[in-house]
Design an enzyme around this catalytic site. Structure first.
Site, short mmCIF file in Angstrom:
data_model
loop_
_atom_site.label_atom_id
_atom_site.label_comp_id
_atom_site.label_asym_id
_atom_site.label_seq_id
_atom_site.Cartn_x
_atom_site.Cartn_y
_atom_site.Cartn_z
N TYR A 150 -13.04 2.70 13.06
CA TYR A 150 -11.63 3.02 12.69
C TYR A 150 -10.98 3.60 14.12
O TYR A 150 -9.93 3.08 14.58
CB TYR A 150 -11.53 3.72 11.62
CG TYR A 150 -10.12 4.21 10.76
CD1 TYR A 150 -9.48 3.14 10.39
CD2 TYR A 150 -9.52 5.20 11.13
CE1 TYR A 150 -8.28 3.55 9.95
CE2 TYR A 150 -8.21 5.43 10.97
CZ TYR A 150 -7.73 4.57 9.92
OH TYR A 150 -6.31 4.82 9.58
N ASP A 186 -16.16 3.65 6.35
CA ASP A 186 -16.69 4.84 7.17
C ASP A 186 -18.04 5.14 7.04
O ASP A 186 -18.59 5.00 5.82
CB ASP A 186 -15.98 6.08 6.59
CG ASP A 186 -14.54 6.27 6.61
OD1 ASP A 186 -13.90 5.44 7.44
OD2 ASP A 186 -13.96 7.45 6.22
N ILE A 220 -7.42 -0.94 6.68
CA ILE A 220 -8.78 -0.34 5.95
C ILE A 220 -9.70 0.71 6.77
O ILE A 220 -9.65 0.71 8.00
CB ILE A 220 -9.54 -1.63 5.57
CG1 ILE A 220 -10.10 -2.51 6.87
CG2 ILE A 220 -8.83 -2.62 4.70
CD1 ILE A 220 -11.36 -3.44 6.43
N GLY A 239 0.88 -1.18 -0.09
CA GLY A 239 0.17 0.06 0.12
C GLY A 239 0.87 1.37 0.12
O GLY A 239 2.09 1.48 0.03
N GLY A 249 -1.02 11.27 10.67
CA GLY A 249 -2.12 12.19 10.27
C GLY A 249 -2.48 12.13 8.77
O GLY A 249 -2.12 10.87 8.26
N TYR A 250 -2.96 12.84 7.85
CA TYR A 250 -3.54 12.67 6.89
C TYR A 250 -2.28 12.57 5.64
O TYR A 250 -1.82 13.62 5.59
CB TYR A 250 -4.81 13.51 6.15
CG TYR A 250 -6.02 13.40 7.12
CD1 TYR A 250 -7.02 12.89 6.56
CD2 TYR A 250 -5.96 13.78 8.32
CE1 TYR A 250 -8.25 12.51 7.04
CE2 TYR A 250 -7.21 13.59 9.12
CZ TYR A 250 -8.41 12.93 8.60
OH TYR A 250 -9.55 12.73 9.01
N VAL A 251 -2.08 11.47 5.15
CA VAL A 251 -1.16 11.21 4.08
C VAL A 251 -1.62 11.05 3.06
O VAL A 251 -2.69 10.35 2.50
CB VAL A 251 -0.15 9.97 4.62
CG1 VAL A 251 0.96 9.75 3.63
CG2 VAL A 251 0.17 10.19 5.83
N GLN A 301 -16.44 7.63 11.77
CA GLN A 301 -15.21 6.56 12.07
C GLN A 301 -15.16 5.98 13.33
O GLN A 301 -14.04 5.62 13.93
CB GLN A 301 -13.66 7.18 11.60
CG GLN A 301 -13.68 7.45 10.11
CD GLN A 301 -12.11 7.41 9.89
OE1 GLN A 301 -11.45 8.27 10.50
NE2 GLN A 301 -11.45 7.19 8.69
N1 NAP Z 1 -3.28 7.38 4.50
C1 NAP Z 1 -3.21 7.90 5.50
O1 NAP Z 1 -3.53 9.18 5.37
C2 NAP Z 1 -3.42 7.17 6.83
C3 NAP Z 1 -3.40 7.98 7.77
C4 NAP Z 1 -3.27 7.57 9.30
C5 NAP Z 1 -3.12 6.19 9.43
N2 NAP Z 1 -3.04 5.44 8.10
C6 NAP Z 1 -2.97 4.01 8.39
O2 NAP Z 1 -1.76 3.30 7.70
C7 NAP Z 1 -1.81 2.19 7.16
C8 NAP Z 1 -1.54 2.22 5.76
O3 NAP Z 1 -2.44 3.06 5.14
P1 NAP Z 1 -2.22 3.24 3.82
O4 NAP Z 1 -2.69 4.77 3.44
O5 NAP Z 1 -0.96 2.81 3.16
O6 NAP Z 1 -3.34 2.20 3.06
P2 NAP Z 1 -3.61 1.59 1.72
O7 NAP Z 1 -2.43 2.33 0.67
O8 NAP Z 1 -4.94 1.24 1.24
O9 NAP Z 1 -2.53 0.31 2.02
C9 NAP Z 1 -3.35 -0.73 2.77
C10 NAP Z 1 -2.60 -2.10 2.83
O10 NAP Z 1 -2.94 -3.08 3.53
C11 NAP Z 1 -3.32 -4.25 2.97
N3 NAP Z 1 -4.35 -4.79 3.39
C12 NAP Z 1 -5.65 -4.33 3.65
N4 NAP Z 1 -6.38 -5.32 4.34
C13 NAP Z 1 -5.73 -6.49 4.40
C14 NAP Z 1 -5.95 -7.83 5.00
N5 NAP Z 1 -7.19 -8.10 5.46
N6 NAP Z 1 -4.94 -8.63 5.05
C15 NAP Z 1 -3.58 -8.25 4.45
N7 NAP Z 1 -3.36 -6.95 4.00
C16 NAP Z 1 -4.24 -6.00 4.05
C17 NAP Z 1 -3.43 -3.78 1.57
O11 NAP Z 1 -3.43 -4.71 0.63
P3 NAP Z 1 -4.45 -4.98 -0.60
O12 NAP Z 1 -3.85 -4.37 -1.76
O13 NAP Z 1 -4.55 -6.46 -0.57
O14 NAP Z 1 -5.86 -4.41 -0.07
C18 NAP Z 1 -2.74 -2.65 1.33
O15 NAP Z 1 -1.52 -3.34 0.98
C19 NAP Z 1 -3.21 1.65 7.56
O16 NAP Z 1 -3.11 1.08 8.76
C20 NAP Z 1 -3.92 2.98 7.66
O17 NAP Z 1 -5.03 3.09 8.80
C21 NAP Z 1 -3.10 5.94 7.18
#
Ligand code: NAP
Length: 246
Positions: free
Chosen positions: A152, A93, A90, A13, A183-185, A149
């Site tokens: 979440y 929401d 994931i 991801g 935060g928001y990335v 959320q």
């Molecule tokens: N983006 C933000 O602003 C933000 C902010 C705060 C926290 N976060 C946290 O940071 C982490 C990464 O977020 P991201 O933005 O990089 O999200 P992302 O791009 O959607 O990536 C999520 C990753 O998790 C994998 N995944 C989801 N469900 C899974 C499962 N059941 N088993 C195994 N792998 C699974 C996905 O694989 P698939 O391709 O198979 O779905 C993907 O590789 C998350 O925990 C998120 O809550 C993100």
């Protein structure tokens, strides 16, 4: 530096890929999981082009049996897991009064129960070797709550409760356990939010922009380094000043 074996869940991801790159650049052997083989192959090929050789193993973090098999396969290919980053996550929401049990369970299983599922098969080895680094990727919304959320925010807050308990139980075994709360990335997860909503979010961030995945990866690399041995049980907020707890 000592070369370690690192498992980053959700490494394909947005934030996960940045963490995988960062830890690999530090000389570690890095492994991650996938669910969709075709997507995984495309990701592996792109990473290879960039010069990163990542161990990819099938695994669903919401399923304990799958995680046990995944960890054993990673150990067979790359050696015992010494650094674990529980990053897969994931969102589903919706306001709580409209939330289905499935939306609640999917989010709790993938964000919080995954911490049990993936950490349980690696913890005995870390304790036996007297060294380990575990980082939970939580969220600003686990710290401050967020409209729409409840699932979440509850799961992400629970991840830090997990960190601070594990940190206490395992400190004498050379294992540190910390949380990073981004935060928001600017990843797909956030770019999927409608633009006008994103603009409102950016307006609340003192630094004046979304975060970069590399900025989260930098913190993970810091917390998993040899020199971070005295940092355990912390929750590192990386959010451009969006939420300042203390
Ligand atoms: N983006 C933000 O602003 C933000 C902010 C705060 C926290 N976060 C946290 O940071 C982490 C990464 O977020 P991201 O933005 O990089 O999200 P992302 O791009 O959607 O990536 C999520 C990753 O998790 C994998 N995944 C989801 N469900 C899974 C499962 N059941 N088993 C195994 N792998 C699974 C996905 O694989 P698939 O391709 O198979 O779905 C993907 O590789 C998350 O925990 C998120 O809550 C993100």
């Amino acid at each position: 530096m000592t070369q370690r074996t690192a498992l980053v869940t959700g490494g394909t991801g947005g934030i996960g890929t940045a963490i995988v790159r960062y830890l690999a650049r530090q000389g570690h052997r890095v492994a991650t999981n996938y669910r969709d083989p075709a997507k995984a192959e495309a990701w592996r090929a792109a990473m290879k082009q960039e010069g990163y050789d990542v161990v990819l193993v099938q695994g669903d973090v919401s399923d304990p049996a799958s995680c046990e098999t995944m960890v054993r396969e990673i150990e067979a290919q790359a050696g015992p897991v010494e650094i674990l980053v529980n990053n897969a996550g994931i969102t589903r929401d919706t306001t709580f009064h409209k939330m289905s049990y499935q939306q609640w369970m999917d989010v709790v299983n993938t964000n919080l129960n995954a911490c049990f599922n993936v950490t349980r098969p690696v913890i005995d080895g870390m304790r036996g070797r007297k060294w380990g680094r575990i980082v939970q990727i939580s969220s600003i919304n686990g710290q401050k709550g967020q409209y729409g959320q409840a699932n979440y925010a509850a799961a992400k807050a629970g991840m830090h409760g997990f960190s601070i308990s594990l940190a206490q139980e395992n400190a004498k075994f050379g294992i540190t356990v910390n949380t990073v709360s981004p935060g928001y990335v600017a990843t797909d997860m956030v770019m999927a939010v409608p633009e006008e909503v994103r603009e409102k979010i950016v307006a609340q961030i003192p630094v004046g922009r979304l975060g970069k995945p590399e900025e989260i990866a930098h913190a993970v690399a810091f917390l998993t380094g040899e020199e971070a041995a005295w940092i355990t049980g912390t929750n590192l907020a990386i959010n451009g000043g969006h939420y300042m707890g203390w």
